[in-house]
Motif scaffolding. Sequence first.
Motif, PDB file in Angstrom:
ATOM      1  N   PRO A 163      35.489  34.714  51.772  1.00 53.76           N
ATOM      2  CA  PRO A 163      36.701  34.769  52.235  1.00 53.76           C
ATOM      3  C   PRO A 163      37.595  33.559  51.417  1.00 53.76           C
ATOM      4  CG  PRO A 163      35.206  33.645  54.083  1.00 53.76           C
ATOM      5  CD  PRO A 163      34.267  34.374  52.800  1.00 53.76           C
ATOM      6  N   PHE A 164      36.806  32.628  51.107  1.00 55.74           N
ATOM      7  CA  PHE A 164      37.414  31.430  50.156  1.00 55.74           C
ATOM      8  C   PHE A 164      36.986  31.232  48.984  1.00 55.74           C
ATOM      9  CE2 PHE A 164      37.383  29.530  54.708  1.00 55.74           C
ATOM     10  CZ  PHE A 164      38.552  29.988  54.947  1.00 55.74           C
ATOM     11  N   HIS A 165      37.007  30.362  48.280  1.00 58.53           N
ATOM     12  CA  HIS A 165      36.645  30.335  46.892  1.00 58.53           C
ATOM     13  C   HIS A 165      35.019  30.346  46.658  1.00 58.53           C
ATOM     14  CE1 HIS A 165      36.097  29.263  42.600  1.00 58.53           C
ATOM     15  NE2 HIS A 165      37.313  29.280  42.288  1.00 58.53           N
ATOM     16  N   ILE A 166      34.624  31.394  45.862  1.00 57.96           N
ATOM     17  CA  ILE A 166      33.166  31.512  45.611  1.00 57.96           C
ATOM     18  C   ILE A 166      32.384  30.351  45.473  1.00 57.96           C
ATOM     19  CG2 ILE A 166      33.388  32.275  43.217  1.00 57.96           C
ATOM     20  CD1 ILE A 166      30.843  33.541  45.942  1.00 57.96           C
ATOM     21  N   ARG A 167      33.087  29.484  44.628  1.00 55.43           N
ATOM     22  CA  ARG A 167      32.350  27.982  44.480  1.00 55.43           C
ATOM     23  C   ARG A 167      32.019  27.394  45.890  1.00 55.43           C
ATOM     24  NH1 ARG A 167      36.529  26.669  40.941  1.00 55.43           N
ATOM     25  NH2 ARG A 167      37.226  25.093  42.254  1.00 55.43           N
ATOM     26  N   PRO A 253      23.347  22.588  41.090  1.00 54.35           N
ATOM     27  CA  PRO A 253      24.655  21.875  40.852  1.00 54.35           C
ATOM     28  C   PRO A 253      25.308  22.484  39.215  1.00 54.35           C
ATOM     29  CG  PRO A 253      23.455  20.455  41.923  1.00 54.35           C
ATOM     30  CD  PRO A 253      22.319  21.516  41.490  1.00 54.35           C
ATOM     31  N   GLU A 254      24.205  22.300  38.285  1.00 56.10           N
ATOM     32  CA  GLU A 254      24.689  22.412  37.016  1.00 56.10           C
ATOM     33  C   GLU A 254      25.068  24.012  36.801  1.00 56.10           C
ATOM     34  OE1 GLU A 254      22.336  18.885  37.798  1.00 56.10           O
ATOM     35  OE2 GLU A 254      21.770  21.076  37.929  1.00 56.10           O
ATOM     36  N   LYS A 255      24.270  24.905  37.352  1.00 60.08           N
ATOM     37  CA  LYS A 255      24.534  26.392  37.127  1.00 60.08           C
ATOM     38  C   LYS A 255      25.471  26.978  37.802  1.00 60.08           C
ATOM     39  CE  LYS A 255      19.955  26.718  35.107  1.00 60.08           C
ATOM     40  NZ  LYS A 255      18.422  27.181  35.456  1.00 60.08           N
ATOM     41  N   LEU A 256      26.018  26.230  39.082  1.00 61.64           N
ATOM     42  CA  LEU A 256      26.858  26.890  39.925  1.00 61.64           C
ATOM     43  C   LEU A 256      28.495  27.198  39.384  1.00 61.64           C
ATOM     44  CD1 LEU A 256      25.942  27.007  42.930  1.00 61.64           C
ATOM     45  CD2 LEU A 256      27.466  25.316  43.312  1.00 61.64           C
ATOM     46  N   PRO A 257      29.026  26.677  38.545  1.00 62.68           N
ATOM     47  CA  PRO A 257      30.130  27.191  37.921  1.00 62.68           C
ATOM     48  C   PRO A 257      29.862  28.483  37.310  1.00 62.68           C
ATOM     49  CG  PRO A 257      29.934  24.687  37.626  1.00 62.68           C
ATOM     50  CD  PRO A 257      28.740  25.204  38.017  1.00 62.68           C
ATOM     51  N   ALA A 260      28.925  31.298  39.650  1.00 62.84           N
ATOM     52  CA  ALA A 260      30.255  31.652  40.499  1.00 62.84           C
ATOM     53  C   ALA A 260      31.082  32.350  39.725  1.00 62.84           C
ATOM     54  CB  ALA A 260      30.864  30.357  40.858  1.00 62.84           C
ATOM     55  N   GLU A 261      31.302  32.417  38.465  1.00 63.89           N
ATOM     56  CA  GLU A 261      32.161  33.020  37.420  1.00 63.89           C
ATOM     57  C   GLU A 261      31.610  34.478  37.354  1.00 63.89           C
ATOM     58  OE1 GLU A 261      33.842  32.946  33.023  1.00 63.89           O
ATOM     59  OE2 GLU A 261      32.789  31.443  33.820  1.00 63.89           O
ATOM     60  N   TRP A 262      30.302  34.538  37.364  1.00 62.87           N
ATOM     61  CA  TRP A 262      29.555  35.974  37.162  1.00 62.87           C
ATOM     62  C   TRP A 262      29.807  36.709  38.538  1.00 62.87           C
ATOM     63  CZ3 TRP A 262      24.414  36.998  39.019  1.00 62.87           C
ATOM     64  CH2 TRP A 262      23.826  38.292  38.395  1.00 62.87           C
ATOM     65  N   LEU A 263      29.690  35.835  39.584  1.00 63.82           N
ATOM     66  CA  LEU A 263      29.505  36.765  40.927  1.00 63.82           C
ATOM     67  C   LEU A 263      30.994  37.056  41.440  1.00 63.82           C
ATOM     68  CD1 LEU A 263      26.809  34.792  42.819  1.00 63.82           C
ATOM     69  CD2 LEU A 263      26.452  36.964  41.889  1.00 63.82           C
ATOM     70  N   GLN A 264      31.896  36.441  40.967  1.00 65.81           N
ATOM     71  CA  GLN A 264      33.167  36.579  41.625  1.00 65.81           C
ATOM     72  C   GLN A 264      33.789  38.003  41.458  1.00 65.81           C
ATOM     73  OE1 GLN A 264      35.216  33.925  42.790  1.00 65.81           O
ATOM     74  NE2 GLN A 264      36.209  35.708  43.890  1.00 65.81           N
ATOM     75  N   PRO A 265      33.694  38.945  40.702  1.00 66.06           N
ATOM     76  CA  PRO A 265      33.957  40.180  40.868  1.00 66.06           C
ATOM     77  C   PRO A 265      33.189  40.998  41.983  1.00 66.06           C
ATOM     78  CG  PRO A 265      33.479  39.832  38.518  1.00 66.06           C
ATOM     79  CD  PRO A 265      32.965  38.558  39.369  1.00 66.06           C
TER      80      PRO A 265
END
Length: 369
Positions: A163-167, A253-257, A260-265
């Motif tokens: 519902p909010f930003h995936i991060r 924490p290092e791999k989260l960005p 997040a980009e990969w999972l967003q779709p």
Amino acid sequence: MRPTVLVIGAGKIGRFLIQHLPQCNLIVVDRAAQSLEKVQDLPSVAQIHRIDTAEDLVPIVSQATPQLALSCVPGDAGYEVAKTVLQQGVPVVDVSFMPEDAFSLLEVVKTAGTWYIPDAGIAPGFSNLFAGWSAEQMAVEEFRCYVGGLPQHLNAPLYYEAPFHIRDALAEYVRPARLRHQGRNVAVHPLSVIEYVDQFRREAGILAAFYTDGLRTLLQTLPDIPTMEELTLRYRPHLEIMRTFADLDLLTPEKLPTLAEWLQPFVTPQSADMTLLWCEARNSTGEFATVRLVDYGDEHHPSMTKVTGTVALSVVEALLPDPVEEQQPLVSIEEPGVYPLELLPQLFDRVVEKLVAAGADLTVECSIQ
């Protein structure tokens, strides 16, 4: 005269608040021009500004001199935004889920002579308000909160929609969960324990719950409660996937960005959501208080946006004068400080009424001797 309010962040929550504050002159800022375009023609919006950094807020605040600011930014930007505005002497109501300790801003607010209300959402937020209200009713020995924002239907491949930003959603699986067990504060890995709960069997079946870092200020403000826990609700297949990600060392924490980009779709909302919350306070004498909330959204009005925004809206309205009725604020904060909602239990009944009026199925039960 209508009060001037600075709204920082014109995403889902910010837009909800902008739409529901017609009695205010709103100064709206955001990093994204497209977000500002969506609100610029609303009648309560007096000005819009695109900013790049928190420091860009200083001249805007200086010129507009708002009575209050609402921070609706992603969690990783929350601290700097709140600190910058507070340093200008403007009080802040914050719905960002920032990782930093809200009380680390105590010296800032004291120096500036203002106040700060962190975590003014549903959980943390309304759950804190219930905890503070319960502690006024009885000597609480155990407090537990289960909360989740879920799609109304199981949708592969992740069985979750953000519902909010995936991060911010992924951060819940990385950030250590701070709890209190038998009077001792502990920090545990979020996925160290999975609990299965049936409080919402009718609405969603048996759900899985994992520890999350939602107690936050409660660990400081309610030190006499020996046991406190918050758990986040998810569909069981989703938590199995997240445990696999953890086993593959992807939840760091290092791999989260990148993750997040990969999972967003795959987590962009495709269907209507629902919000589920169940909190309980009890003691060994048999006294207890519970609150249960179920709220359904639709494709145009997400539930998590609505309930989070309604809590924040209720708080803001209580703190501002009513120019239409010519009434003074319902709640007045006289001393500079950090005031999480558990320290404002007088707002509990008002927020419950507002959530029910917004369409939530909400019940409060209490047995006090």
